[in-house]
Each structure stands twice: as C-alpha cells, then as structure tokens.
Motif scaffolding. Structure first.
Motif, PDB file in Angstrom:
ATOM      1  N   ASP A  28     -14.208 -28.302  34.735  1.00 44.21           N
ATOM      2  CA  ASP A  28     -13.064 -28.762  33.826  1.00 44.21           C
ATOM      3  C   ASP A  28     -12.231 -29.771  34.742  1.00 44.21           C
ATOM      4  OD1 ASP A  28     -10.221 -28.491  33.113  1.00 44.21           O
ATOM      5  OD2 ASP A  28     -10.533 -26.545  32.277  1.00 44.21           O
ATOM      6  N   SER A  29     -11.847 -30.634  34.154  1.00 42.23           N
ATOM      7  CA  SER A  29     -11.421 -32.068  34.796  1.00 42.23           C
ATOM      8  C   SER A  29     -10.056 -31.710  35.296  1.00 42.23           C
ATOM      9  CB  SER A  29     -11.160 -33.107  33.887  1.00 42.23           C
ATOM     10  OG  SER A  29     -10.345 -32.844  32.633  1.00 42.23           O
ATOM     11  N   PHE A  30      -9.241 -30.653  34.996  1.00 42.32           N
ATOM     12  CA  PHE A  30      -8.242 -30.026  35.626  1.00 42.32           C
ATOM     13  C   PHE A  30      -8.234 -30.143  37.113  1.00 42.32           C
ATOM     14  CE2 PHE A  30      -4.874 -26.994  36.973  1.00 42.32           C
ATOM     15  CZ  PHE A  30      -3.781 -27.309  36.484  1.00 42.32           C
ATOM     16  N   PHE A  31      -9.423 -29.596  37.597  1.00 39.91           N
ATOM     17  CA  PHE A  31      -9.605 -29.192  38.818  1.00 39.91           C
ATOM     18  C   PHE A  31      -9.936 -30.352  39.604  1.00 39.91           C
ATOM     19  CE2 PHE A  31      -9.248 -25.473  36.363  1.00 39.91           C
ATOM     20  CZ  PHE A  31      -8.395 -24.535  37.185  1.00 39.91           C
ATOM     21  N   ASP A  32     -10.303 -31.568  39.147  1.00 40.00           N
ATOM     22  CA  ASP A  32     -11.244 -32.628  39.831  1.00 40.00           C
ATOM     23  C   ASP A  32     -10.496 -32.870  40.985  1.00 40.00           C
ATOM     24  OD1 ASP A  32     -13.121 -32.712  37.995  1.00 40.00           O
ATOM     25  OD2 ASP A  32     -12.279 -34.682  37.135  1.00 40.00           O
ATOM     26  N   ASN A  33      -9.174 -33.046  41.164  1.00 43.36           N
ATOM     27  CA  ASN A  33      -8.422 -33.281  42.357  1.00 43.36           C
ATOM     28  C   ASN A  33      -7.762 -32.343  43.338  1.00 43.36           C
ATOM     29  OD1 ASN A  33      -8.295 -36.193  41.678  1.00 43.36           O
ATOM     30  ND2 ASN A  33      -6.759 -35.835  40.168  1.00 43.36           N
ATOM     31  N   LYS A  34      -8.315 -30.853  42.790  1.00 43.35           N
ATOM     32  CA  LYS A  34      -8.089 -29.694  43.605  1.00 43.35           C
ATOM     33  C   LYS A  34      -9.096 -29.571  44.896  1.00 43.35           C
ATOM     34  CE  LYS A  34      -4.823 -28.855  40.720  1.00 43.35           C
ATOM     35  NZ  LYS A  34      -3.328 -29.045  41.040  1.00 43.35           N
ATOM     36  N   GLN A  35      -8.757 -29.124  45.905  1.00 40.06           N
ATOM     37  CA  GLN A  35      -9.675 -28.925  46.891  1.00 40.06           C
ATOM     38  C   GLN A  35      -9.895 -27.220  46.957  1.00 40.06           C
ATOM     39  OE1 GLN A  35     -10.965 -31.399  48.675  1.00 40.06           O
ATOM     40  NE2 GLN A  35      -9.909 -32.652  47.229  1.00 40.06           N
ATOM     41  N   ILE A  36     -11.073 -27.161  46.726  1.00 40.42           N
ATOM     42  CA  ILE A  36     -11.551 -25.584  46.727  1.00 40.42           C
ATOM     43  C   ILE A  36     -12.591 -25.294  47.749  1.00 40.42           C
ATOM     44  CG2 ILE A  36     -12.484 -24.075  44.976  1.00 40.42           C
ATOM     45  CD1 ILE A  36     -11.823 -26.103  42.741  1.00 40.42           C
ATOM     46  N   ALA A  37     -12.369 -24.253  48.527  1.00 37.05           N
ATOM     47  CA  ALA A  37     -13.256 -23.496  49.671  1.00 37.05           C
ATOM     48  C   ALA A  37     -13.714 -22.458  49.031  1.00 37.05           C
ATOM     49  CB  ALA A  37     -12.444 -23.642  50.784  1.00 37.05           C
ATOM     50  N   LEU A  38     -15.153 -22.087  49.363  1.00 30.43           N
ATOM     51  CA  LEU A  38     -15.921 -20.985  49.321  1.00 30.43           C
ATOM     52  C   LEU A  38     -16.095 -20.415  50.621  1.00 30.43           C
ATOM     53  CD1 LEU A  38     -16.833 -23.108  46.572  1.00 30.43           C
ATOM     54  CD2 LEU A  38     -17.737 -20.795  45.952  1.00 30.43           C
ATOM     55  N   ILE A  39     -15.849 -19.395  50.947  1.00 34.32           N
ATOM     56  CA  ILE A  39     -16.143 -18.754  52.275  1.00 34.32           C
ATOM     57  C   ILE A  39     -16.891 -17.672  52.395  1.00 34.32           C
ATOM     58  CG2 ILE A  39     -15.081 -18.041  54.492  1.00 34.32           C
ATOM     59  CD1 ILE A  39     -12.375 -19.175  53.715  1.00 34.32           C
ATOM     60  N   ASP A  40     -18.131 -17.608  52.947  1.00 33.35           N
ATOM     61  CA  ASP A  40     -18.869 -16.620  53.097  1.00 33.35           C
ATOM     62  C   ASP A  40     -19.843 -16.579  54.201  1.00 33.35           C
ATOM     63  OD1 ASP A  40     -20.927 -14.546  52.309  1.00 33.35           O
ATOM     64  OD2 ASP A  40     -20.528 -14.664  50.285  1.00 33.35           O
ATOM     65  N   ASN A 111     -15.051 -32.206  46.032  1.00 34.29           N
ATOM     66  CA  ASN A 111     -13.869 -31.366  46.128  1.00 34.29           C
ATOM     67  C   ASN A 111     -14.360 -29.974  46.532  1.00 34.29           C
ATOM     68  OD1 ASN A 111     -14.498 -30.970  43.620  1.00 34.29           O
ATOM     69  ND2 ASN A 111     -12.567 -30.443  42.853  1.00 34.29           N
ATOM     70  N   ILE A 112     -15.433 -29.626  46.591  1.00 34.45           N
ATOM     71  CA  ILE A 112     -16.072 -28.221  47.096  1.00 34.45           C
ATOM     72  C   ILE A 112     -16.570 -28.060  48.329  1.00 34.45           C
ATOM     73  CG2 ILE A 112     -17.562 -26.544  46.426  1.00 34.45           C
ATOM     74  CD1 ILE A 112     -15.707 -26.641  44.062  1.00 34.45           C
ATOM     75  N   HIS A 113     -15.953 -27.086  49.216  1.00 30.12           N
ATOM     76  CA  HIS A 113     -16.179 -27.011  50.466  1.00 30.12           C
ATOM     77  C   HIS A 113     -16.749 -25.735  50.804  1.00 30.12           C
ATOM     78  CE1 HIS A 113     -13.785 -30.503  50.957  1.00 30.12           C
ATOM     79  NE2 HIS A 113     -12.935 -30.163  50.149  1.00 30.12           N
ATOM     80  N   PHE A 114     -18.017 -25.501  51.235  1.00 33.23           N
ATOM     81  CA  PHE A 114     -18.660 -24.304  51.750  1.00 33.23           C
ATOM     82  C   PHE A 114     -18.298 -23.981  53.085  1.00 33.23           C
ATOM     83  CE2 PHE A 114     -20.874 -24.978  47.808  1.00 33.23           C
ATOM     84  CZ  PHE A 114     -21.099 -23.805  47.411  1.00 33.23           C
ATOM     85  N   ILE A 115     -17.935 -22.891  53.453  1.00 30.75           N
ATOM     86  CA  ILE A 115     -17.769 -22.511  54.762  1.00 30.75           C
ATOM     87  C   ILE A 115     -18.338 -21.122  55.226  1.00 30.75           C
ATOM     88  CG2 ILE A 115     -15.831 -21.834  56.350  1.00 30.75           C
ATOM     89  CD1 ILE A 115     -13.875 -23.319  54.569  1.00 30.75           C
ATOM     90  N   LYS A 116     -19.249 -21.137  56.115  1.00 32.58           N
ATOM     91  CA  LYS A 116     -19.940 -19.954  56.588  1.00 32.58           C
ATOM     92  C   LYS A 116     -19.137 -19.463  57.779  1.00 32.58           C
ATOM     93  CE  LYS A 116     -24.444 -18.531  58.145  1.00 32.58           C
ATOM     94  NZ  LYS A 116     -25.722 -18.821  58.899  1.00 32.58           N
ATOM     95  N   GLU A 117     -18.273 -18.616  57.497  1.00 27.17           N
ATOM     96  CA  GLU A 117     -17.639 -17.568  58.223  1.00 27.17           C
ATOM     97  C   GLU A 117     -17.224 -16.295  57.640  1.00 27.17           C
ATOM     98  OE1 GLU A 117     -13.940 -19.894  59.403  1.00 27.17           O
ATOM     99  OE2 GLU A 117     -15.305 -21.772  59.910  1.00 27.17           O
ATOM    100  N   LYS A 118     -16.586 -15.247  58.536  1.00 25.45           N
ATOM    101  CA  LYS A 118     -16.475 -14.075  57.998  1.00 25.45           C
ATOM    102  C   LYS A 118     -14.942 -13.941  58.019  1.00 25.45           C
ATOM    103  CE  LYS A 118     -17.187  -9.095  59.183  1.00 25.45           C
ATOM    104  NZ  LYS A 118     -17.567  -8.705  57.737  1.00 25.45           N
ATOM    105  N   VAL A 119     -14.672 -13.619  56.870  1.00 27.60           N
ATOM    106  CA  VAL A 119     -13.173 -13.375  56.452  1.00 27.60           C
ATOM    107  C   VAL A 119     -12.550 -11.940  57.171  1.00 27.60           C
ATOM    108  CG1 VAL A 119     -11.318 -13.076  54.963  1.00 27.60           C
ATOM    109  CG2 VAL A 119     -13.188 -14.716  54.704  1.00 27.60           C
ATOM    110  N   TYR A 120     -11.681 -12.140  58.056  1.00 29.51           N
ATOM    111  CA  TYR A 120     -11.118 -10.574  58.541  1.00 29.51           C
ATOM    112  C   TYR A 120      -9.679 -10.431  57.851  1.00 29.51           C
ATOM    113  CZ  TYR A 120     -13.840 -11.041  62.752  1.00 29.51           C
ATOM    114  OH  TYR A 120     -14.982 -11.215  63.571  1.00 29.51           O
ATOM    115  N   SER A 121      -8.953 -11.301  57.383  1.00 29.50           N
ATOM    116  CA  SER A 121      -7.948 -10.862  56.586  1.00 29.50           C
ATOM    117  C   SER A 121      -7.178 -11.927  55.794  1.00 29.50           C
ATOM    118  CB  SER A 121      -6.465 -10.300  57.661  1.00 29.50           C
ATOM    119  OG  SER A 121      -6.478 -11.617  58.592  1.00 29.50           O
ATOM    120  N   VAL A 122      -6.437 -11.530  54.573  1.00 22.34           N
ATOM    121  CA  VAL A 122      -5.674 -12.496  53.865  1.00 22.34           C
ATOM    122  C   VAL A 122      -4.164 -12.140  54.005  1.00 22.34           C
ATOM    123  CG1 VAL A 122      -5.240 -13.361  51.830  1.00 22.34           C
ATOM    124  CG2 VAL A 122      -7.404 -12.941  52.196  1.00 22.34           C
TER     125      VAL A 122
END
Length: 381
Positions: A28-40, A111-122
């Motif tokens: 969706d072009s709405f998100f073209d300028n949105k920075q999105i991270a996927l953490i796993d 604008n998609i960023h993959f981050i290989k880390e373990k999430v501890y808290s939000v």
C-alpha cells in the motif's frame, strides 16, 4: 536522515502475523514513507509448521502453495462423510516457503528494516519504547506477537483448551495414497474418552503428512503422539514399509480468553497473542490475512489499529462450542460428525471464515441441537 533507533512502526516477531502485516504495509503506497522495523531473534530458516486453508479464487499465495485438493473426507466410528469442496480448494503452504518468500519480498523495500535481537519489554510514554538485548527503540506504534504472561487466576473464568499435535511426513515405496483427497478428521483411533483424531494431507501418491491431534486441556509426551501415528499407519493405512522424512509438532490455544484487552493506543497484540486464532478450531492463516487488512484500513483512517478486529457473534458461537468441548470432551466426534453431515462443506467453510449468513448459522446451530449445547448456551449467557 533516518534515525536508526526510531521507527513509525515496530513489528515484534517474524511469524505468520508479523510478516503478513508487513506485506500488507508494503503493498500500500500509504506506507511508502513510513519506516518499519521487524524485530526477531530468529532468522526463520527452518520448516517448523504447515499452514492449511481454503479459498475459492486465486490469491497472492498461489505461487507458495505446496499442494491443493478439491475433495475431503471426515471419518467417524459410525460413517464416512465424503466432501466435494468445489468451488473451494483446500491448500497447504510450508512455513519455510512462506518465510523465504516474505522476507525476500520485504527486503526489496528500503523502508523495511530487519533487526535480529531479542525483545525484553515494551513500555509506553509519549512514544512506545521497545527494549531488546542490545538496544532501545522508539516508535509510534508497536505490533507485538509475544504471548502475554497469563496467570491461572486470570484464565480461570474463561474456557481454555489446547489443540496439540505431532505429525510425520512419510514416504512409501509404492503408491498408497489418494492424492486428490485429504482426511480432515478420522476419529476411529482415540486416546480414551477425549477428542482426538488423525489428519492426513497426501502430497503425492507415496508421500503424506499424518498428524495425530488432541483438543484437550492437557498435553501429552511426544512418545504418545508417535505411538498413535504408528498405530494408525499400521492398522488403518496398512502400510508396512515407509520412511519418516520430516516431523512437526505444535500447540495452539483454543480459548475465549480476551487477548484483545492487552491492546492499547500504542500497542496492538497480533497473531496468537492477539487472539487471532479462531478459538473453536485453531485456524489462523486466512484470519490473519483479514485482520492485517483491517489494521491497514484503521491506520489509514487514523483509527486505533485494533478497532473492529473481532465480530462479537462469532466470538459467542466459539464460546458456546468451547464450553461444550471442555465440559464433555468425549463429544468431539459427535459434534464434528454433525457439523459435516448435516451442513454442506461450503456452508461450514463460510461459517469458519466468519462470512456466513444468519440463516446458515441457525441451520448449523440446529444441527448441534442437544441438551449439552442448551446448557452451554445459558452458561455462556
């Protein structure tokens, strides 16, 4: 300049829900300028499960589909129910194919960023803060697939069962399977007075996934699954020579627990953690796709992402069904026999997809009319 520690959206977990949501965003072009991270912490390089679902039309998953079927059977101790699925097709996708396809497609977007880390808290303040084993990130909204810690005291007022299973993919030397028909449920082999059944996906005439499944409160040891799978192959399939080429195990919650109550203005629980798995059956693949689409619509309309994710009447149906299955677990065979013998498979698929008409729902309820369901209905109310 892009801030490497701040994103518009952070998705925690590169499983089915996280990747489907990210794919919806990048389409969706709405998100073209949105920075999105996927953490796993996982790179998703193993084939850890098989997803199955049904569709009437070609979809974005066609190229990933490992095998399709247009016929099925449900076998009980009293009858065989043969099902012509058309215009539906039953489809299976191997998780490794889904992971590879999704990650490869997403990596093409800057604008998609993959981050290989373990999430501890939000945590939440003016922004959402995501703390990992290496860094702290901020974002406007978090989509979190981590299952919340639920105490026994929290769950006691809700119905909670587990769909748990183990499957063997076996290969035979001769053509023994009808690869045009799946066995959705075979109840002839049981573990006591519990809801247990065998599920078979024949990938070819000499290769199939054979899975022994429980809908129960408690799990069993791995050896018990193996015993029942071997017994089924020996007794019902009568196959003497075969090789186990792959195995898979899983546990899926079947519950009316309100996972959605963990959603906030800045955090949306997704996937199993968000209650996206259908409580009465454990189906998730197409439900995940639909809920991801609703979230996209909400974000574009500047609504809270979790707005209108669930349909209350289907939550009620699932609640009644689960109540019966928990209180009288031995009745599972009768329930599913009634489902598929008294209603067309097309009606059942629409019902399970939460797309049925009120008349169809009344007919389904009538097919299950019994004192067990009457009691469950009023207890649920």
């Amino acid at each position: 300049m892009i801030d490497e520690f701040h994103f518009d959206y952070i998705i925690i977990g590169n499983g089915l829900a996280g990747l489907q949501l990210a794919l919806k965003m990048t389409s969706d072009s709405f998100f073209d300028n949105k920075q999105i991270a996927l953490i796993d912490v996982s790179e998703k390089k193993t084939n850890d499960k098989t997803w199955s679902f049904w569709e009437t039309k070609p979809s974005q998953w066609n190229d990933l589909t490992y095998k399709t079927w247009e016929h099925a059977t449900v076998i009980t101790s009293k009858k065989n129910i043969d099902l012509n699925l058309k215009p539906y097709q039953y489809k299976s996708i191997k998780s490794i194919d889904f992971y590879r396809h999704s990650i490869s497609k997403l990596k093409k977007h800057s604008n998609i960023h993959f981050i290989k880390e373990k999430v501890y808290s939000v945590n939440e303040s003016k922004q959402a803060l995501v703390k990992t084993n290496k860094n702290t990130y901020t974002c406007n909204h978090v989509f979190d697939s981590r299952i919340p810690n639920i105490s026994s005291g929290q769950i006691k007022n809700y119905t909670y069962l587990i769909q748990h299973f183990k499957g063997w993919v076996i290969k035979t030397n001769t053509a023994v399977f009808d690869n045009n028909k799946i066995t959705m449920m075979d109840y002839r082999l049981k573990d006591g007075e519990q809801t247990t059944f065998t599920y078979i996906l024949p990938f070819s005439k000499n290769e199939a996934l054979i899975e022994f499944t429980y809908f129960t409160e408690n799990t069993v040891t791995e050896a018990i699954y193996d015993t029942y799978i071997k017994t089924y192959i020996d007794t019902y399939l009568k196959i003497e020579n075969y090789t186990v080429i792959e195995t898979e195990m899983g546990q899926i919650p079947m519950t009316n627990f309100p996972f959605y109550k963990y959603n906030t203005k800045k955090t949306t629980k997704i996937g199993t953690a968000g209650g996206w798995v259908k409580g009465s059956t454990g189906y998730s693949f197409k439900h995940t796709e639909k809920k991801a689409a609703i979230i996209i619509g909400n974000l574009k309309a500047n609504r809270i992402p979790s707005h209108n994710l669930f349909k209350s009447k289907y939550m009620f149906y699932d609640k009644v069904f689960l109540k019966v299955l928990k209180d009288e677990n031995y009745k599972g065979e009768w329930i599913f026999q009634q489902f598929y013998d008294k209603n067309s498979i097309q009606t059942m698929f629409r019902f399970l997809d939460e797309e049925s008409s009120f008349i169809e729902e009344i007919k389904i309820m009538w097919s299950l009319f019994s004192w067990s369901f009457i009691k469950a209905f009023f207890k649920t109310l």
